[in-house]
Design a protein around this motif. Structure first.
Motif, mmCIF file in Angstrom:
data_model
loop_
_atom_site.group_PDB
_atom_site.id
_atom_site.type_symbol
_atom_site.label_atom_id
_atom_site.label_comp_id
_atom_site.label_asym_id
_atom_site.label_seq_id
_atom_site.Cartn_x
_atom_site.Cartn_y
_atom_site.Cartn_z
ATOM 1 N N MET A 87 1.022 -1.165 0.179
ATOM 2 C CA MET A 87 -0.047 0.204 -0.151
ATOM 3 C C MET A 87 0.757 1.243 -0.022
ATOM 4 O O MET A 87 0.525 2.290 -0.779
ATOM 5 C CB MET A 87 -0.899 -0.083 1.261
ATOM 6 C CG MET A 87 -1.905 1.233 1.355
ATOM 7 S SD MET A 87 -3.020 1.391 2.725
ATOM 8 C CE MET A 87 -4.184 -0.168 2.682
ATOM 9 N N ALA A 88 1.983 1.251 0.882
ATOM 10 C CA ALA A 88 2.752 2.271 1.038
ATOM 11 C C ALA A 88 3.386 2.468 -0.695
ATOM 12 O O ALA A 88 3.519 3.519 -1.036
ATOM 13 C CB ALA A 88 4.207 2.055 1.827
ATOM 14 N N SER A 89 3.804 1.270 -1.188
ATOM 15 C CA SER A 89 4.385 1.686 -2.432
ATOM 16 C C SER A 89 3.478 2.262 -3.552
ATOM 17 O O SER A 89 3.944 2.951 -4.457
ATOM 18 C CB SER A 89 4.851 0.199 -3.056
ATOM 19 O OG SER A 89 4.907 -0.049 -4.295
ATOM 20 N N MET A 90 2.218 1.753 -3.543
ATOM 21 C CA MET A 90 1.157 2.459 -4.124
ATOM 22 C C MET A 90 1.107 4.032 -3.974
ATOM 23 O O MET A 90 1.139 4.497 -5.022
ATOM 24 C CB MET A 90 -0.098 1.688 -4.182
ATOM 25 C CG MET A 90 -0.378 0.460 -4.631
ATOM 26 S SD MET A 90 -1.924 -0.342 -4.021
ATOM 27 C CE MET A 90 -1.576 -2.228 -4.599
ATOM 28 N N ILE A 91 0.939 4.244 -2.822
ATOM 29 C CA ILE A 91 0.984 5.689 -2.398
ATOM 30 C C ILE A 91 2.108 6.640 -3.051
ATOM 31 O O ILE A 91 1.884 7.597 -3.338
ATOM 32 C CB ILE A 91 0.638 5.746 -0.883
ATOM 33 C CG1 ILE A 91 -0.588 5.206 -0.259
ATOM 34 C CG2 ILE A 91 0.832 7.281 -0.472
ATOM 35 C CD1 ILE A 91 -0.678 5.349 1.263
ATOM 36 N N LEU A 92 3.286 5.909 -2.900
ATOM 37 C CA LEU A 92 4.409 6.696 -3.513
ATOM 38 C C LEU A 92 4.820 6.345 -5.110
ATOM 39 O O LEU A 92 5.640 6.952 -5.580
ATOM 40 C CB LEU A 92 5.504 5.964 -2.651
ATOM 41 C CG LEU A 92 5.610 6.217 -1.357
ATOM 42 C CD1 LEU A 92 7.003 5.331 -0.797
ATOM 43 C CD2 LEU A 92 5.191 7.514 -0.756
ATOM 44 N N ASN A 93 3.480 6.055 -5.612
ATOM 45 C CA ASN A 93 3.580 5.798 -7.115
ATOM 46 C C ASN A 93 4.563 4.975 -7.797
ATOM 47 O O ASN A 93 5.153 5.443 -8.641
ATOM 48 C CB ASN A 93 3.467 7.075 -7.671
ATOM 49 C CG ASN A 93 2.477 8.191 -7.268
ATOM 50 O OD1 ASN A 93 1.335 8.094 -7.462
ATOM 51 N ND2 ASN A 93 2.844 9.249 -6.536
ATOM 52 N N CYS A 94 4.760 4.066 -6.856
ATOM 53 C CA CYS A 94 5.973 3.098 -7.385
ATOM 54 C C CYS A 94 5.453 2.045 -8.387
ATOM 55 O O CYS A 94 4.326 1.605 -8.200
ATOM 56 C CB CYS A 94 6.646 2.425 -6.035
ATOM 57 S SG CYS A 94 7.813 3.472 -5.149
ATOM 58 N N GLN A 95 6.378 1.226 -9.101
ATOM 59 C CA GLN A 95 5.620 -0.112 -9.148
ATOM 60 C C GLN A 95 5.765 -1.037 -8.459
ATOM 61 O O GLN A 95 6.989 -1.382 -7.693
ATOM 62 C CB GLN A 95 6.712 -0.679 -10.492
ATOM 63 C CG GLN A 95 6.780 0.382 -11.624
ATOM 64 C CD GLN A 95 7.985 0.120 -12.667
ATOM 65 O OE1 GLN A 95 8.585 -0.757 -12.619
ATOM 66 N NE2 GLN A 95 8.321 1.633 -13.269
ATOM 67 N N GLN A 96 5.065 -2.236 -8.593
ATOM 68 C CA GLN A 96 4.921 -3.261 -7.617
ATOM 69 C C GLN A 96 5.583 -4.643 -8.186
ATOM 70 O O GLN A 96 5.463 -4.580 -9.374
ATOM 71 C CB GLN A 96 3.559 -3.499 -7.028
ATOM 72 C CG GLN A 96 3.079 -2.497 -5.947
ATOM 73 C CD GLN A 96 2.427 -1.303 -6.583
ATOM 74 O OE1 GLN A 96 1.714 -1.578 -7.728
ATOM 75 N NE2 GLN A 96 2.730 -0.161 -6.257
#
Ligand code: ADP
Ligand code: MG
Length: 483
Positions: free
Chosen positions: A63-72
């Motif tokens: 979720m943190a990764s998504m909020i930071l606009n990262c690729q999962q």
């Protein structure tokens, strides 16, 4: 003299406090316990123990990764970072630094600094385990394994930050993200946030986008307060500026921040960096991250500070400044939202929370969780104001008295010392006074306007200050006109 541009990259570690258990063991993840009580054999590195990945920790990390606009990543897996230290009894840390694709790569964060929106690129965010905590005393050191195995998120930024002020604004933004997303309390007082700060200086006239123009960096390890980050950066910029101005070269080295002297101190050169002999953790199989799971996580991202701020401005009609004050801490924003849910007028609630409630928290240096006067009690006060039972001055007195004596405000809001707003009652009092004041009425009629204040004073005297001043003046004017 060359003008320099500071390039700052942060490695921000945040303990995830909101999972029930640790990241690879079933020990409780809890801060407020006696030392060495939340410990399982795995956390102590006993032979034969096996890690089991905490799915909730992975979920929150993604979720943190998504909020930071990262690729999962497509798969979650881990690796071992091998070293010996008393705070790490397994002799390795399970992390995702080199081989595995971490929970997030190549993102970006927008944050606000001095009213301006700034952007920081995220190199990666990865999930790992925290080490035990060591406390050093004069002749002994204590070790607490409660922290060993607490899930830790490490966020690595590109060096897109240019000043101490920006670095602190970025960290405050991230703290807010972690709090609002329910990932962590992100409380630096509890040691939940720790930062490594990388600082270099480059020629300000060169192209910042080309890494070949970047200067040599110093890395300052393990700073545990935002104030420390600010001071360490400012010190380091000054130190490197002096070296460069004297024609010297900055050495690539690891330093530490010394709070007492307010300086950074050399620990080691980067050249003899430790080789951690990373390899893929064989006891944790690769775990497939499905698209369905990612969609589910995405849909469950809670309202963040920026969303709430927008709502406060656009729907509630608050000023951007007031909205900013209210969303800064999630717990305070939650308190305000509770007030609104209780039907306290939005502007009235905003005003009471941002002035009196926050003022009191700051004065007492407590968090709103420990604040006696809950929203339901604030409503007793605002209701009494709105019905005319309390003047605003009385309301403040009741507010502070309730907090001080830890008694509900309604105990201080009685009809007896309530404001008199009843028109008939006030008219009766005023007429009695006027009937006995023929001389003053004559003076008033002959143009001495200040006599009006004399009448108001008489009403207040008669009611022991309880007459509603606005209504009193209204009735006085009307009655004087009649005479
Ligand atoms: P290491 O593992 O040696 O610490 P990384 O490549 O992982 O090195 O970089 C760590 C941090 O250093 C990152 O936050 C990155 O942005 C920052 N960094 C890299 N180069 C510079 C530089 N020239 N000036 C300032 N920060 C830098
Ligand atoms: Mg580093």
């Amino acid at each position: 003299m060359t003008k320099y541009l500071a390039k700052i990259g942060l490695e921000m570690h945040c303990e995830m406090s909101e999972t029930n258990t640790k990241v690879f063991s079933a020990a409780r993840n809890s801060y407020s316990e006696s030392p060495n009580t939340n410990v399982r054999p795995l956390d102590m590195g006993f032979p034969g123990t096996l890690p089991v990945v905490n799915k909730e920790a992975v979920r929150l990390a993604l979720m943190a990764s998504m909020i930071l606009n990262c690729q999962q990543p497509e798969y979650i897996y881990f690796e071992r970072k091998n070293y010996y230290y008393p705070d790490m009894p397994k002799n390795f840390q399970i992390t995702q630094e080199t081989k595995p694709i971490p929970v997030g790569i190549y993102g970006k964060v927008l944050y606000e600094c001095d009213g301006e929106i700034k952007e920081v690129r995220v190199n990666n965010i990865h999930l790992e385990e925290d080490a035990a905590s060591l406390d050093h005393f004069y002749a002994t050191s204590n070790i607490d394994y409660n922290r060993a195995g607490v899930p830790l998120l490490e966020l690595v930024t590109e060096p897109d930050i240019h000043s101490a002020k920006e670095a602190v604004a970025f960290l405050e933004h991230m703290r807010s993200v972690y709090q609002y997303a329910g990932i962590s309390e992100a409380d630096s007082k509890k040691g939940q946030i720790r930062c490594d700060v990388n600082v270099s200086l480059m020629d300000a006239s060169a192209d910042e986008k080309d890494p070949r123009n970047w200067g040599v960096r110093a890395e300052i390890k393990n700073i545990n307060s935002f104030g420390g980050v600010r001071d360490a950066i400012n010190y380091e910029i000054e130190r490197q500026t002096e070296i460069l101005n004297n024609g010297g070269e900055v050495e690539q080295e690891t330093r530490r921040w010394d709070e007492e002297s307010g300086t950074t101190i050399r620990m080691r050169s980067k050249v003899d960096a430790i080789d951690y002999k990373y390899f893929v953790e064989p006891n944790i199989p690769k775990y497939k991250v499905t698209k369905e799971w990612l969609d589910e996580i995405k849909a469950s991202i809670p309202e963040l500070a920026m969303d709430r701020k927008k709502k406060y401005i656009e729907e509630y009609g608050l000023s951007p400044y007031d909205a900013g004050v209210l969303v800064k801490e999630k717990d305070i924003s939650d308190y305000f939202e509770k007030c609104v849910a209780l039907n306290i007028d939005v502007k009235q609630a905003a005003n009471w929370v941002s002035v009196n409630v926050i003022g009191e928290l700051n004065k007492e240096n407590i968090s709103i969780k420990d604040f006696y006067l809950i929203p339901e009690m604030l409503k007793q006060i605002t209701d009494a104001i709105n019905s005319g039972t309390l003047s605003s001055k009385q309301a403040k007195e009741v507010f502070f008295k309730a907090i001080e004596e830890k008694k509900e405000p309604k105990n201080y809001i009685s009809k007896e010392n309530a404001q008199i707003s009843d028109r008939d009652e006030l008219t009766k009092i005023i007429c009695e006074i006027l009937d006995n004041s023929s001389t003053q009425i004559e003076q008033y009629k002959s143009g001495r306007d200040n006599i009006f204040d004399y009448f108001v004073g008489q009403v207040m005297k008669n009611t022991r200050g309880k007459a509603n001043p606005v209504i009193t003046k209204e009735i006085l004017h009307a009655e004087l006109d009649k005479r």
